[in-house]
Design a protein around this motif. Structure first.
Motif, mmCIF file in Angstrom:
data_model
loop_
_atom_site.group_PDB
_atom_site.id
_atom_site.type_symbol
_atom_site.label_atom_id
_atom_site.label_comp_id
_atom_site.label_asym_id
_atom_site.label_seq_id
_atom_site.Cartn_x
_atom_site.Cartn_y
_atom_site.Cartn_z
ATOM 1 N N ARG A 150 11.436 8.024 -3.056
ATOM 2 C CA ARG A 150 11.174 9.211 -1.791
ATOM 3 C C ARG A 150 9.775 9.437 -1.693
ATOM 4 O O ARG A 150 9.108 9.620 -0.968
ATOM 5 C CB ARG A 150 11.855 10.583 -2.184
ATOM 6 C CG ARG A 150 11.377 11.675 -1.208
ATOM 7 C CD ARG A 150 12.375 12.811 -1.407
ATOM 8 N NE ARG A 150 13.617 12.719 -0.995
ATOM 9 C CZ ARG A 150 14.571 13.536 -0.411
ATOM 10 N NH1 ARG A 150 14.140 15.101 -0.445
ATOM 11 N NH2 ARG A 150 15.827 13.510 -0.222
ATOM 12 N N ALA A 151 9.308 9.609 -2.997
ATOM 13 C CA ALA A 151 7.568 10.029 -3.083
ATOM 14 C C ALA A 151 6.813 8.816 -2.372
ATOM 15 O O ALA A 151 5.751 9.283 -1.833
ATOM 16 C CB ALA A 151 7.145 10.237 -4.353
ATOM 17 N N HIS B 120 0.955 -1.261 0.015
ATOM 18 C CA HIS B 120 0.038 0.068 0.039
ATOM 19 C C HIS B 120 0.952 1.359 0.004
ATOM 20 O O HIS B 120 0.130 2.414 0.159
ATOM 21 C CB HIS B 120 -0.856 0.095 1.196
ATOM 22 C CG HIS B 120 -0.250 0.052 2.494
ATOM 23 N ND1 HIS B 120 0.204 -1.189 3.097
ATOM 24 C CD2 HIS B 120 0.312 1.072 3.254
ATOM 25 C CE1 HIS B 120 0.824 -0.734 4.314
ATOM 26 N NE2 HIS B 120 0.927 0.567 4.461
ATOM 27 N N GLU B 121 2.156 1.299 -0.147
ATOM 28 C CA GLU B 121 2.884 2.438 -0.158
ATOM 29 C C GLU B 121 3.680 2.463 -1.519
ATOM 30 O O GLU B 121 4.526 1.573 -1.729
ATOM 31 C CB GLU B 121 3.918 2.410 1.000
ATOM 32 C CG GLU B 121 3.275 2.439 2.290
ATOM 33 C CD GLU B 121 4.320 2.334 3.393
ATOM 34 O OE1 GLU B 121 5.535 2.504 3.373
ATOM 35 O OE2 GLU B 121 3.707 2.369 4.656
ATOM 36 N N PHE B 122 3.346 3.315 -2.532
ATOM 37 C CA PHE B 122 3.701 3.274 -3.608
ATOM 38 C C PHE B 122 3.679 4.857 -4.375
ATOM 39 O O PHE B 122 3.276 5.644 -4.070
ATOM 40 C CB PHE B 122 3.007 2.305 -4.570
ATOM 41 C CG PHE B 122 1.579 2.823 -4.659
ATOM 42 C CD1 PHE B 122 0.746 2.444 -3.600
ATOM 43 C CD2 PHE B 122 0.922 3.486 -5.590
ATOM 44 C CE1 PHE B 122 -0.798 2.704 -3.617
ATOM 45 C CE2 PHE B 122 -0.281 3.983 -5.593
ATOM 46 C CZ PHE B 122 -1.068 3.612 -4.811
ATOM 47 N N ALA B 123 4.644 4.699 -5.298
ATOM 48 C CA ALA B 123 4.748 5.948 -6.381
ATOM 49 C C ALA B 123 5.015 5.341 -7.688
ATOM 50 O O ALA B 123 5.570 4.473 -7.778
ATOM 51 C CB ALA B 123 5.707 6.931 -5.988
ATOM 52 N N GLY B 124 4.867 6.382 -8.703
ATOM 53 C CA GLY B 124 5.091 5.845 -10.193
ATOM 54 C C GLY B 124 4.786 6.995 -11.110
ATOM 55 O O GLY B 124 4.812 7.974 -10.879
ATOM 56 N N HIS C 17 4.039 12.028 -13.274
ATOM 57 C CA HIS C 17 4.667 11.185 -12.096
ATOM 58 C C HIS C 17 3.663 11.730 -11.095
ATOM 59 O O HIS C 17 3.221 12.697 -10.719
ATOM 60 C CB HIS C 17 6.103 12.001 -11.695
ATOM 61 C CG HIS C 17 7.399 11.597 -12.782
ATOM 62 N ND1 HIS C 17 8.290 10.785 -12.550
ATOM 63 C CD2 HIS C 17 7.220 11.902 -14.041
ATOM 64 C CE1 HIS C 17 9.044 10.481 -13.443
ATOM 65 N NE2 HIS C 17 8.489 11.218 -14.419
ATOM 66 N N ALA C 18 3.624 10.619 -10.149
ATOM 67 C CA ALA C 18 2.405 10.779 -9.292
ATOM 68 C C ALA C 18 2.415 9.777 -7.957
ATOM 69 O O ALA C 18 3.101 8.672 -8.078
ATOM 70 C CB ALA C 18 0.959 10.670 -9.943
ATOM 71 N N VAL C 19 2.062 10.185 -6.883
ATOM 72 C CA VAL C 19 1.934 9.235 -5.634
ATOM 73 C C VAL C 19 0.392 9.456 -5.150
ATOM 74 O O VAL C 19 -0.322 10.292 -5.155
ATOM 75 C CB VAL C 19 2.882 9.671 -4.733
ATOM 76 C CG1 VAL C 19 2.599 11.105 -4.251
ATOM 77 C CG2 VAL C 19 2.958 8.692 -3.356
#
Ligand SMILES: [Zn+2]
Ligand SMILES: [Zn+2]
Length: 341
Positions: free
Chosen positions: A141-142, A61-65, A82-84
């Motif tokens: 980081r995000a 459940h912790e992600f960015a891409g 790019h988004a989180v």
């Protein structure tokens, strides 16, 4: 696409599943970075009726891409952005949402699926809790936005101010993030942990003064001594253990605030010294989850380099190694593991 699919307690499977297609209002994100979390370890062991009401589901459940596809009717977002995203979205309609406490929403929609190459984000999450990033912000980081927003909620609840003494009990990733956030508010932060390589690692990050709870037989006396005999202005439990909640109450000073950040096992209790609670005007507060506003502010702190959490990543692994990564977490051999699908 490849994904780690949760079928129930203890049952995580490495599977090939279809790449999701975005429905109206939805967005599909290509996951560039996912982070392991203590909650994953607990959930894999015993399930999680709130976060995972239906199985099977892709886990994590912790992600960015980067946005891979946008559904009909989505405005202001484009393929390649790019988004989180947070792991939940409030309903905005229930009594607690309307009272300005969306972290306590009675109908929080949880989203799982960080441990896959792609994740479909439902319309409500896209509307409430998807934040675009500067292209230069590293996804690793995000991906800290969600746990960081939880830590920010804890520090906010405590009302931490410049110059106050803040004791954080627990040196896991959230204890460290709480210490970083309190430090960013220019409080004096004391982080309490237990001897071992993780505590050495935390000490080397220089995020706070560190006290080894295993090196003393009276931690509360030591904490009181370290705060001029008065006790801390704020104490925060980040262990989720009732005996540590009790220490948090014991170590706070007159007029102080105690934040119960770590969730304890069901059915456990702590007792409170009524004389102190009354005559010393102790404030005892719970802190749970995060809000859309805090997710946005977390991204701001990460993008402004105010909070630099990468030091908490102690391993990098591939999508096929999630089970091993969670075992490292369970055995205290990792703080956070970065999964790069
Ligand atoms: Zn988490
Ligand atoms: Zn609500």
């Amino acid at each position: 696409m490849r994904a780690q699919v949760f079928h129930g307690p203890g049952d995580l499977r490495d599977e090939t599943v279809p790449v999701p297609d975005p429905g109206p209002g939805e967005v599909v994100l290509r996951v560039d970075a996912a982070l392991t979390c203590g909650t994953d370890v607990k959930t894999l062991r015993r399930g999680h009726p709130v976060m995972i009401p239906h199985v099977p589901t892709v886990f994590g459940h912790e992600f960015a891409g980067r946005i891979a596809a946008v559904g009909a009717g989505v405005r202001g977002l484009r393929e390649g952005d790019h988004a989180v995203a947070a792991n939940s979205a409030p309903c905005r309609r229930c009594a607690l949402c309307r009272a300005g406490r969306p972290n306590l929403c009675e109908d929080l929609l949880f989203v799982n699926g960080a441990y896959g190459e792609f994740i479909a984000l439902p319309a409500r999450l896209v509307a409430e809790n998807l934040v675009t990033l500067d292209a230069a912000t590293p996804a690793a980081r995000a991906a800290f936005a969600e746990p960081l927003a939880c830590a920010m909620l804890g520090v906010e609840r405590a009302g931490v101010e410049h110059g106050q003494s803040v004791v954080v009990l627990g040196h896991g990733p959230l204890g460290c993030l709480l210490a970083m956030v309190a430090g960013a508010r220019r409080a004096r932060v004391i982080l309490v942990g237990k001897r071992g390589w993780r505590l050495d690692r935390v000490r080397s990050l220089g995020i706070a003064e560190v006290i080894d709870a295993t090196a003393t037989d009276d931690l509360v006396a030591d904490l009181r001594a370290a705060t001029g005999g008065r006790g801390a202005d704020v104490t925060i439990d980040a262990t989720g253990r009732p005996e540590v909640w009790a220490q948090a109450i014991d170590a706070v000073g007159r007029g102080g605030r105690v934040v119960f950040f770590g969730g304890c096992a069901p059915g456990t209790t702590v007792s409170v010294d009524t004389r102190r609670a009354h005559y010393e005007e102790l404030t005892l507060l719970g802190a749970f989850h995060h809000t859309p506003e805090l997710i946005r502010r977390a991204v701001e702190l990460l993008e402004a380099n105010t909070i630099e959490p990468e030091g908490l990543i102690t391993r990098r692994m591939g999508l096929g190694e999630v089970r091993e990564a969670l075992e490292l977490m369970a055995n205290g051999q990792a703080l956070k593991v970065l999964i790069e699908p």
